[in-house]
Design a protein around this motif. Structure first.
Motif, short mmCIF file in Angstrom:
data_model
loop_
_atom_site.label_atom_id
_atom_site.label_comp_id
_atom_site.label_asym_id
_atom_site.label_seq_id
_atom_site.Cartn_x
_atom_site.Cartn_y
_atom_site.Cartn_z
N GLU A 186 0.83 -1.21 0.00
CA GLU A 186 0.00 0.00 0.00
C GLU A 186 0.86 1.26 0.00
OE1 GLU A 186 -2.64 -0.21 3.26
OE2 GLU A 186 -3.87 -1.83 2.41
N VAL A 187 1.97 1.22 0.77
CA VAL A 187 2.88 2.38 0.78
C VAL A 187 3.49 2.61 -0.59
CG1 VAL A 187 5.04 3.26 1.75
CG2 VAL A 187 3.35 2.18 3.25
N GLN A 188 3.86 1.52 -1.26
CA GLN A 188 4.46 1.64 -2.58
C GLN A 188 3.44 2.21 -3.58
OE1 GLN A 188 7.63 1.14 -3.17
NE2 GLN A 188 7.41 1.78 -5.33
N LYS A 189 2.21 1.74 -3.47
CA LYS A 189 1.17 2.28 -4.35
C LYS A 189 0.97 3.78 -4.12
CE LYS A 189 -1.50 -2.00 -4.86
NZ LYS A 189 -2.80 -2.67 -4.57
N THR A 190 1.03 4.16 -2.85
CA THR A 190 0.86 5.59 -2.54
C THR A 190 2.01 6.41 -3.10
OG1 THR A 190 -0.27 4.94 -0.49
CG2 THR A 190 0.46 7.22 -0.67
N LYS A 191 3.26 5.87 -3.00
CA LYS A 191 4.40 6.58 -3.57
C LYS A 191 4.29 6.70 -5.08
CE LYS A 191 7.77 5.36 0.02
NZ LYS A 191 9.03 4.66 0.32
N ASP A 192 3.86 5.62 -5.72
CA ASP A 192 3.69 5.67 -7.18
C ASP A 192 2.66 6.74 -7.56
OD1 ASP A 192 5.53 3.65 -7.41
OD2 ASP A 192 4.01 2.05 -7.48
N MET A 193 1.60 6.81 -6.80
CA MET A 193 0.58 7.82 -7.07
C MET A 193 1.14 9.22 -6.88
SD MET A 193 -2.73 6.01 -5.29
CE MET A 193 -3.81 7.40 -5.61
N LEU A 194 1.98 9.40 -5.85
CA LEU A 194 2.60 10.71 -5.63
C LEU A 194 3.53 11.07 -6.78
CD1 LEU A 194 3.38 10.53 -1.80
CD2 LEU A 194 1.63 11.91 -2.93
N ASN A 195 4.31 10.07 -7.26
CA ASN A 195 5.19 10.33 -8.40
C ASN A 195 4.38 10.70 -9.64
OD1 ASN A 195 7.50 9.78 -6.87
ND2 ASN A 195 7.36 7.57 -7.30
N ASN A 196 3.30 10.00 -9.84
CA ASN A 196 2.44 10.34 -10.98
C ASN A 196 1.87 11.74 -10.85
OD1 ASN A 196 2.86 7.82 -12.16
ND2 ASN A 196 1.15 6.90 -11.02
N VAL A 197 1.52 12.12 -9.61
CA VAL A 197 1.02 13.48 -9.40
C VAL A 197 2.09 14.50 -9.74
CG1 VAL A 197 0.28 15.09 -7.60
CG2 VAL A 197 -0.70 12.79 -7.68
N ALA A 198 3.35 14.21 -9.38
CA ALA A 198 4.43 15.14 -9.71
C ALA A 198 4.61 15.26 -11.22
CB ALA A 198 5.73 14.67 -9.05
N LEU A 199 4.56 14.12 -11.92
CA LEU A 199 4.66 14.17 -13.39
C LEU A 199 3.51 14.95 -14.00
CD1 LEU A 199 5.80 10.49 -14.09
CD2 LEU A 199 7.21 12.56 -14.18
N ASP A 200 2.32 14.71 -13.52
CA ASP A 200 1.17 15.45 -14.04
C ASP A 200 1.31 16.93 -13.77
OD1 ASP A 200 0.10 13.05 -14.86
OD2 ASP A 200 -1.13 12.79 -13.05
N GLU A 201 1.84 17.27 -12.60
CA GLU A 201 2.03 18.68 -12.27
C GLU A 201 3.04 19.32 -13.21
OE1 GLU A 201 3.13 21.44 -8.36
OE2 GLU A 201 3.15 19.23 -8.26
N ALA A 202 4.14 18.60 -13.53
CA ALA A 202 5.14 19.14 -14.46
C ALA A 202 4.55 19.33 -15.85
CB ALA A 202 6.34 18.20 -14.52
N ASN A 203 3.75 18.37 -16.31
CA ASN A 203 3.12 18.50 -17.62
C ASN A 203 2.18 19.69 -17.67
OD1 ASN A 203 4.45 16.21 -18.61
ND2 ASN A 203 2.85 14.84 -17.82
#
Length: 354
Positions: A186-203
């Motif tokens: 679950e922690v790893q899934k949450t980190k992946d989601m945070l990384n995706n949020v950062a990528l989306d924010e950069a885009n």
């Protein structure tokens, strides 16, 4: 069951009493509730025959509708099963809510005022609705609790066996590892989601910068277009000035034309009035001349002598001649007024006759 117990019903009631039709119990409860609501009521409690039961149900329903404004379903009451309990709850909830809401207030009232207390049902409609809802919730939760208590015998044995069984360290360690692994996933899934949020924010930031540059270019182009004067603007302004002059000239001519048309209408109206006046005068003169001629013809019947006759004829001829001259001059005058024109010049002739 809890409401009836709180209201003071002497008999114990359970859910099993209504699994099968039990009209005797329903009639007793209804009669007790009616007496509880109004002790002076005179509803007969005889329910031996079918006609007596029908009469009893109708009397109770009519009493509740007129006194307490509670609408009861007579068919469900006559069934005397679980559906009748819902109809009994309508009356029971009203009495239960009244007891709960008015219990504390009556305790605070003095003894002399408690006798004058009157229960106002109309002002407690919201409380009645809340009481009905709570009563239905209590009924449903009581049924669920009853079912769970029925399973308690089997669950007690399983619980006792689980408690009595000794705890094995290997199994506990295995369970803990499984729990830890699930938490790590679950922690790893949450980190992946945070990384995706950062990528989306950069885009999104890149898109915003791109839109800002496009907006700046568009604004510069707009300013350039506004500063450049079109080639046809001078000709357009000249034509606009000419059009304005033509429009002012048109307005002036239009006003003059309207004024002249009004003057022409007034002149025609005046001529028409003069013509009508002259025609009326001519008609009056003609009538007067006819009357004078008839009068002369009647007064000219004197045969005394030839001289008198000749004199009368001479006078008549002279009178007729004057009348004709007057008529001709009048007609000429009227024609001149109507619109005849005399052609000629303002210069006289060589002699007085000319």
């Amino acid at each position: 069951t809890e409401m009836m117990r709180a209201l003071g019903y002497p008999r114990l009631i359970s859910m099993e009493n209504f699994h099968t039709p039990n009209f005797v119990l329903v009639s007793e409860v209804l009669l007790w509730l009616v007496k509880r609501y109004e002790p002076q009521s005179d509803i007969p409690g005889d329910v031996e025959t079918e006609q007596d039961r029908v009469f009893f149900i109708k009397a109770v329903a009519q009493f509740m509708a007129t006194k307490a404004h509670i609408k009861l379903n007579t068919k469900k009451l006559y069934q005397a099963d679980g559906y009748a309990v819902k109809e009994l709850l309508k009356v029971t909830s009203v009495l239960y809510g009244a007891m709960n809401t008015q219990g504390g207030e009556r305790a605070d009232l003095p003894e002399e005022d408690s006798s004058k207390f009157k229960f106002d049902l109309g002002s407690k409609i919201a409380d009645l609705k809340a009481a009905r809802q709570l009563a239905s919730e209590i009924t449903s939760k009581g049924a669920v609790l009853y079912d769970l208590l029925g399973k308690e015998v089997d669950l007690r044995e399983a619980r006792t066996e689980s408690i009595a069984r000794p705890l094995e360290i290997n199994e506990a360690e295995k369970v803990m590892k499984i729990a830890i692994n699930s938490v790590l996933e679950e922690v790893q899934k949450t980190k992946d989601m945070l990384n995706n949020v950062a990528l989306d924010e950069a885009n999104l930031e890149a898109k915003i910068e791109k839109r800002k540059l496009e907006l700046e270019r568009s604004q510069k182009r707009l300013q350039t277009l506004q500063s450049v004067r079109p080639a046809f603007m001078d000709e357009y302004e000249k034509i606009e000035e000419q059009l304005q002059k033509q429009y002012s000239t048109y307005l002036e001519k239009f006003r003059n034309l309207t004024y002249m048309e009004q003057l022409l209408d007034d002149h025609r109206r005046t001529e028409q009035e003069m013509f009508e006046e002259a025609a009326n005068m001519l008609r009056l003169i003609q009538n007067r001349l006819k009357d004078e001629e008839q009068h002369l013809l009647k007064s000219g019947s004197n045969d005394d002598s030839d001289i008198d006759i000749q004199e009368d004829e001479g006078s008549d001829s002279e009178g007729d001649l004057q009348i004709m001259r007057h008529r001709i001059s009048t007609e000429a005058l009227l024609q001149g007024r109507v619109g005849t024109r005399i052609m000629g010049s303002m210069q006289g002739g060589d002699t007085e006759e000319d």
